[in-house]
Design a protein around this motif. Sequence first.
Motif, PDB file in Angstrom:
ATOM      1  N   LEU A  18       0.797  -0.878   0.167  1.00 17.50           N
ATOM      2  CA  LEU A  18      -0.246   0.027   0.300  1.00 17.50           C
ATOM      3  C   LEU A  18       0.851   0.706  -0.154  1.00 17.50           C
ATOM      4  O   LEU A  18       1.867   1.200   0.814  1.00 17.50           O
ATOM      5  CB  LEU A  18      -0.939   0.256   1.436  1.00 17.50           C
ATOM      6  N   TRP A  19       0.411   1.916  -0.742  1.00 14.02           N
ATOM      7  CA  TRP A  19       1.628   3.350  -0.989  1.00 14.02           C
ATOM      8  C   TRP A  19       0.393   4.644  -0.564  1.00 14.02           C
ATOM      9  O   TRP A  19      -0.497   4.288  -0.560  1.00 14.02           O
ATOM     10  CB  TRP A  19       2.061   3.914  -2.570  1.00 14.02           C
ATOM     11  N   THR A  20       1.320   5.469   0.459  1.00 15.68           N
ATOM     12  CA  THR A  20       0.988   6.680   1.352  1.00 15.68           C
ATOM     13  C   THR A  20       1.060   7.669   1.086  1.00 15.68           C
ATOM     14  O   THR A  20       1.700   7.455   0.712  1.00 15.68           O
ATOM     15  CB  THR A  20       1.000   6.111   3.070  1.00 15.68           C
ATOM     16  N   LYS A  21      -0.126   8.265   1.407  1.00 13.85           N
ATOM     17  CA  LYS A  21       0.717   9.841   2.075  1.00 13.85           C
ATOM     18  C   LYS A  21       1.797  10.154   2.416  1.00 13.85           C
ATOM     19  O   LYS A  21       1.321   9.169   3.588  1.00 13.85           O
ATOM     20  CB  LYS A  21      -0.389  10.799   1.678  1.00 13.85           C
ATOM     21  N   SER A  22       2.678  11.233   2.621  1.00 12.22           N
ATOM     22  CA  SER A  22       3.885  11.401   3.159  1.00 12.22           C
ATOM     23  C   SER A  22       3.679  11.516   4.856  1.00 12.22           C
ATOM     24  O   SER A  22       2.969  12.398   4.851  1.00 12.22           O
ATOM     25  CB  SER A  22       4.584  12.843   3.064  1.00 12.22           C
ATOM     26  N   ASN A  23       4.094  10.813   5.482  1.00 11.82           N
ATOM     27  CA  ASN A  23       3.608  10.255   6.885  1.00 11.82           C
ATOM     28  C   ASN A  23       2.606   9.933   6.928  1.00 11.82           C
ATOM     29  O   ASN A  23       1.768  10.852   8.132  1.00 11.82           O
ATOM     30  CB  ASN A  23       4.095  11.609   7.624  1.00 11.82           C
ATOM     31  N   CYS A  24       2.275   9.021   6.341  1.00 19.63           N
ATOM     32  CA  CYS A  24       0.818   9.050   6.337  1.00 19.63           C
ATOM     33  C   CYS A  24       0.835   7.089   6.964  1.00 19.63           C
ATOM     34  O   CYS A  24      -0.849   6.493   7.043  1.00 19.63           O
ATOM     35  CB  CYS A  24       0.009   9.174   5.568  1.00 19.63           C
ATOM     36  N   GLU A  25       1.847   6.788   6.666  1.00 17.50           N
ATOM     37  CA  GLU A  25       2.218   5.269   7.662  1.00 17.50           C
ATOM     38  C   GLU A  25       1.272   4.707   8.410  1.00 17.50           C
ATOM     39  O   GLU A  25       0.611   3.884   8.426  1.00 17.50           O
ATOM     40  CB  GLU A  25       3.323   4.934   7.017  1.00 17.50           C
TER      41      GLU A  25
END
Length: 177
Positions: A18-25
């Motif tokens: 899963l690819w997330t927005k920056s710092n949203c892991e």
Amino acid sequence: MSMTEQIERQESPAWHVLWTKSNCEQLVHDQLAGRGFETFLPKINVWSRRAGQRQLVRRPMFPGYLFLHNPLDKETYIEVRKARGLVTVLGETWERPAVVPDREMASVLALSRSDLPSIPYPYLREGMRVRIASGPLAGVLGILERRKAEKGFLVLSVDLLSRSVAVEVDCTSVVPA
């Protein structure tokens, strides 16, 4: 492979990325885990300097990515995509999501579970154009020809002469060009 092994393999869920927005892991991880999905956000210990003190802090192993260990049918895919902070599930389409091999995930799981300090490192593969970042050959460009444990052969070429020369280099001093 026996029929039982084939059936077990088909029923065993694959690891998806899963690819997330920056710092949203962590945000995506917590939402999906709360909905009953098996997610994995690998973290490593990284040295950090705060207020003049060096200390180990836990950071995502792969910033911007986490893993999902669930079968992905259309309904599940749509439910996963509803997570706030998620960019996409890696793969060609919802019917063909990318899958991480179990042996690679076993390595990621083992490193994440260990408390060893780690550092992010550029991905290098044979045939890649690279630059030596440190040492007597700093700044030299070439192609990483062959890798073994900590060493690799860097091929330097002069196109005009159609000639090349190889030198063994420490792979920790090489970065993608």
